[in-house]
Design a protein around this motif. Structure first.
Motif, PDB file in Angstrom:
ATOM      1  N   GLU A   1       0.861  -1.192   0.000  1.00 46.21           N
ATOM      2  CA  GLU A   1       0.000   0.000   0.000  1.00 46.21           C
ATOM      3  C   GLU A   1       0.893   1.236   0.000  1.00 46.21           C
ATOM      4  OE1 GLU A   1      -2.918   0.017   3.141  1.00 46.21           O
ATOM      5  OE2 GLU A   1      -3.218  -2.134   2.963  1.00 46.21           O
ATOM      6  N   ASN A   2       1.063   1.815   1.186  1.00 43.36           N
ATOM      7  CA  ASN A   2       1.930   2.974   1.366  1.00 43.36           C
ATOM      8  C   ASN A   2       2.225   3.114   2.857  1.00 43.36           C
ATOM      9  OD1 ASN A   2      -0.323   4.309   2.585  1.00 43.36           O
ATOM     10  ND2 ASN A   2      -1.014   4.962   0.561  1.00 43.36           N
ATOM     11  N   PHE A   3       3.012   4.106   3.194  1.00 42.89           N
ATOM     12  CA  PHE A   3       3.392   4.304   4.589  1.00 42.89           C
ATOM     13  C   PHE A   3       2.174   4.517   5.474  1.00 42.89           C
ATOM     14  CE2 PHE A   3       4.600   7.048   8.144  1.00 42.89           C
ATOM     15  CZ  PHE A   3       5.587   6.269   8.724  1.00 42.89           C
ATOM     16  N   GLY A   4       1.268   5.379   5.062  1.00 39.17           N
ATOM     17  CA  GLY A   4       0.062   5.654   5.849  1.00 39.17           C
ATOM     18  C   GLY A   4      -0.767   4.401   6.070  1.00 39.17           C
ATOM     19  N   GLY A   5      -0.860   3.554   5.053  1.00 38.93           N
ATOM     20  CA  GLY A   5      -1.599   2.297   5.193  1.00 38.93           C
ATOM     21  C   GLY A   5      -0.954   1.378   6.214  1.00 38.93           C
ATOM     22  N   ALA A   6       0.365   1.352   6.235  1.00 34.78           N
ATOM     23  CA  ALA A   6       1.074   0.521   7.206  1.00 34.78           C
ATOM     24  C   ALA A   6       0.822   1.018   8.628  1.00 34.78           C
ATOM     25  CB  ALA A   6       2.571   0.515   6.901  1.00 34.78           C
ATOM     26  N   VAL A   7       0.854   2.326   8.821  1.00 36.73           N
ATOM     27  CA  VAL A   7       0.592   2.903  10.144  1.00 36.73           C
ATOM     28  C   VAL A   7      -0.833   2.577  10.582  1.00 36.73           C
ATOM     29  CG1 VAL A   7       0.302   5.074  11.422  1.00 36.73           C
ATOM     30  CG2 VAL A   7       2.316   4.735   9.970  1.00 36.73           C
ATOM     31  N   LYS A   8      -1.780   2.766   9.680  1.00 36.38           N
ATOM     32  CA  LYS A   8      -3.190   2.508  10.003  1.00 36.38           C
ATOM     33  C   LYS A   8      -3.410   1.040  10.397  1.00 36.38           C
ATOM     34  CE  LYS A   8      -7.817   3.189   8.129  1.00 36.38           C
ATOM     35  NZ  LYS A   8      -8.610   3.673   7.011  1.00 36.38           N
ATOM     36  N   ARG A   9      -2.839   0.120   9.648  1.00 39.27           N
ATOM     37  CA  ARG A   9      -2.966  -1.303   9.985  1.00 39.27           C
ATOM     38  C   ARG A   9      -2.337  -1.597  11.341  1.00 39.27           C
ATOM     39  NH1 ARG A   9      -3.851  -5.385   5.764  1.00 39.27           N
ATOM     40  NH2 ARG A   9      -4.350  -4.298   3.837  1.00 39.27           N
ATOM     41  N   ALA A  10      -1.140  -1.070  11.554  1.00 39.53           N
ATOM     42  CA  ALA A  10      -0.445  -1.328  12.814  1.00 39.53           C
ATOM     43  C   ALA A  10      -1.247  -0.788  13.998  1.00 39.53           C
ATOM     44  CB  ALA A  10       0.947  -0.714  12.781  1.00 39.53           C
ATOM     45  N   GLN A  11      -1.815   0.384  13.849  1.00 37.84           N
ATOM     46  CA  GLN A  11      -2.628   0.935  14.933  1.00 37.84           C
ATOM     47  C   GLN A  11      -3.850   0.062  15.206  1.00 37.84           C
ATOM     48  OE1 GLN A  11      -3.049   4.908  13.300  1.00 37.84           O
ATOM     49  NE2 GLN A  11      -1.466   5.717  14.676  1.00 37.84           N
ATOM     50  N   ALA A  12      -4.433  -0.511  14.174  1.00 32.92           N
ATOM     51  CA  ALA A  12      -5.563  -1.426  14.358  1.00 32.92           C
ATOM     52  C   ALA A  12      -5.120  -2.696  15.081  1.00 32.92           C
ATOM     53  CB  ALA A  12      -6.190  -1.769  13.010  1.00 32.92           C
ATOM     54  N   TYR A  13      -3.918  -3.167  14.783  1.00 32.60           N
ATOM     55  CA  TYR A  13      -3.397  -4.365  15.456  1.00 32.60           C
ATOM     56  C   TYR A  13      -3.147  -4.087  16.935  1.00 32.60           C
ATOM     57  CZ  TYR A  13      -2.511  -5.980  10.649  1.00 32.60           C
ATOM     58  OH  TYR A  13      -2.630  -6.345   9.330  1.00 32.60           O
TER      59      TYR A  13
END
Length: 107
Positions: free
Chosen positions: A29-41
Motif C-alpha cells: 500500500e503505502n506508509f500511511g496504510g502501514a501505520v493505520k494497519r499497525a494501529q488497528a493491530y
C-alpha cells in the motif's frame, strides 16, 4: 487480521508472552496504510509491531512516533529497509532488532 490478533490475545496463558503483529502494508500500500494497519493491530491487543519493508530511516522514526508499543526491526541485506546500526535503531526507539548472520561475515 484484527480478529486473529484478538483471538490470540484471548488465548494467552502466560502474562509474559508477547504478541508481535507484522504488517507488510508498506510494500503493498503505502506508509500511511502501514501505520493505520499497525494501529488497528495494537487496538486489537498486539504488544508490539513488526513493520516490514519500511524504506528509509525517517520512515522508521515516523512509524515509531505513531505507535504506543515497541517495534521490531528486521535488518537484512535482502530486504527493502535500509541497514541501520544498533545505535541508530536505539535512537529511533526501536524495541528489538534482528541482525542476520551475513552482517557479521568476513568479506
Amino acid at each position: 487480521m484484527k480478529e486473529k490478533i484478538a483471538a490470540a490475545v484471548a488465548a494467552k496463558r502466560n502474562k509474559d508472552f508477547l504478541l508481535i503483529a507484522r504488517t507488510d502494508a508498506r510494500a503493498t500500500e503505502n506508509f500511511g496504510g502501514a501505520v493505520k494497519r499497525a494501529q488497528a493491530y495494537v487496538a486489537a491487543g498486539a504488544d508490539a509491531i513488526f513493520p516490514e519493508a519500511l524504506q528509509t530511516k525517517e520512515e522508521f522514526r515516523d512509524f515509531a512516533k505513531e505507535m504506543k508499543v515497541p517495534l521490531l526491526a528486521n535488518m537484512t541485506e535482502f530486504g527493502k529497509s535500509p541497514l541501520l546500526s544498533f545505535d541508530e535503531l536505539r535512537d529511533l526507539v526501536i524495541g528489538w532488532s534482528s541482525f542476520h548472520k551475513a552482517h557479521f561475515a568476513s568479506p
